[in-house]
Write an enzyme that holds these catalytic residues in place. Structure first.
Site, PDB file in Angstrom:
ATOM      1  N   SER A 197       5.926   6.417 -17.682  1.00  0.00           N
ATOM      2  CA  SER A 197       5.608   5.054 -17.260  1.00  0.00           C
ATOM      3  C   SER A 197       6.642   4.552 -16.265  1.00  0.00           C
ATOM      4  O   SER A 197       7.835   4.717 -16.470  1.00  0.00           O
ATOM      5  CB  SER A 197       5.611   4.107 -18.459  1.00  0.00           C
ATOM      6  OG  SER A 197       4.546   4.403 -19.320  1.00  0.00           O
TER       7      SER A 197
ATOM      8  N   HIS B  22       3.175   4.309   7.178  1.00  0.00           N
ATOM      9  CA  HIS B  22       3.215   3.516   8.404  1.00  0.00           C
ATOM     10  C   HIS B  22       4.207   4.177   9.350  1.00  0.00           C
ATOM     11  O   HIS B  22       5.317   4.529   8.945  1.00  0.00           O
ATOM     12  CB  HIS B  22       3.642   2.072   8.113  1.00  0.00           C
ATOM     13  CG  HIS B  22       2.635   1.310   7.331  1.00  0.00           C
ATOM     14  ND1 HIS B  22       1.678   0.529   7.918  1.00  0.00           N
ATOM     15  CD2 HIS B  22       2.403   1.245   6.000  1.00  0.00           C
ATOM     16  CE1 HIS B  22       0.909  -0.002   6.987  1.00  0.00           C
ATOM     17  NE2 HIS B  22       1.330   0.419   5.805  1.00  0.00           N
TER      18      HIS B  22
END
Length: 171
Positions: free
Chosen positions: A132, A70
């Site tokens: 992870s 953005h």
């Protein structure tokens, strides 16, 4: 109970669908997937670029590949500034999200473990393990093991030695 069997089947299907179906968001780019790639329920966001995945790469559950960005100007999102300037018009993320320039390249033979997030336009080399929960926001060299937030190199896959316990004669 007559409903038990159909309900069990429905629950199995929904679990399979939820955990084995990847999702592609956006039309700003494309997704190119190599051979023998397992995406499970990976989210692929192509709002701001394309995603290229090499052969023999596997993904754990809930991995996110995010190209989206953005634009901000002087501390505010551009759509908010435009809304202030033109209150009669409606501006959404479409005016502040670049449509290209943040391509993501993931090499061959990689393992992107469950819950990892790969953000922005980055390149992940060949034979890489992303731990992870890691958040990858920079390029990763070949053979690296990365983990953490932000992800840092914590090892080398060439130094790992896990002999398979599979009897290959069965196949």
């Amino acid at each position: 109970m007559k409903l038990k069997k159909p309900m069990t089947a429905l629950i199995k299907f929904l679990k399979y669908y939820a955990y084995q179906t990847h999702y592609i968001e956006g039309d700003g780019g494309k997704v190119v997937v190599g051979k023998r790639v397992y995406l499970v329920n990976t989210l692929l966001n192509v709002e701001s670029g394309s995603i290229f995945i090499g052969d023999n790469t596997i993904f754990g559950y809930n991995v996110m590949l995010l190209t989206g960005r953005h634009h901000f100007n002087k501390g505010e999102r551009i759509s908010i500034q435009l809304q202030k300037k033109y209150p009669e018009k409606r501006f959404g993320a479409g005016v502040e999200v670049p449509r290209k320039g943040f391509d993501k390249h993931i090499g061959t033979g990689c393992w992107i473990a469950s819950g990892a997030i790969v953000s922005g336009g980055v390149t992940i080399g060949n034979n890489v393990i992303v731990a992870s929960g890691a958040v990858v926001s920079r390029d990763v060299p070949d053979y690296a093991v990365v983990g953490g937030v932000p992800a840092k190199v914590i090892g080398d896959t060439r130094e790992l030695s896990n002999e398979p316990s599979i009897d290959f004669n069965k196949y």
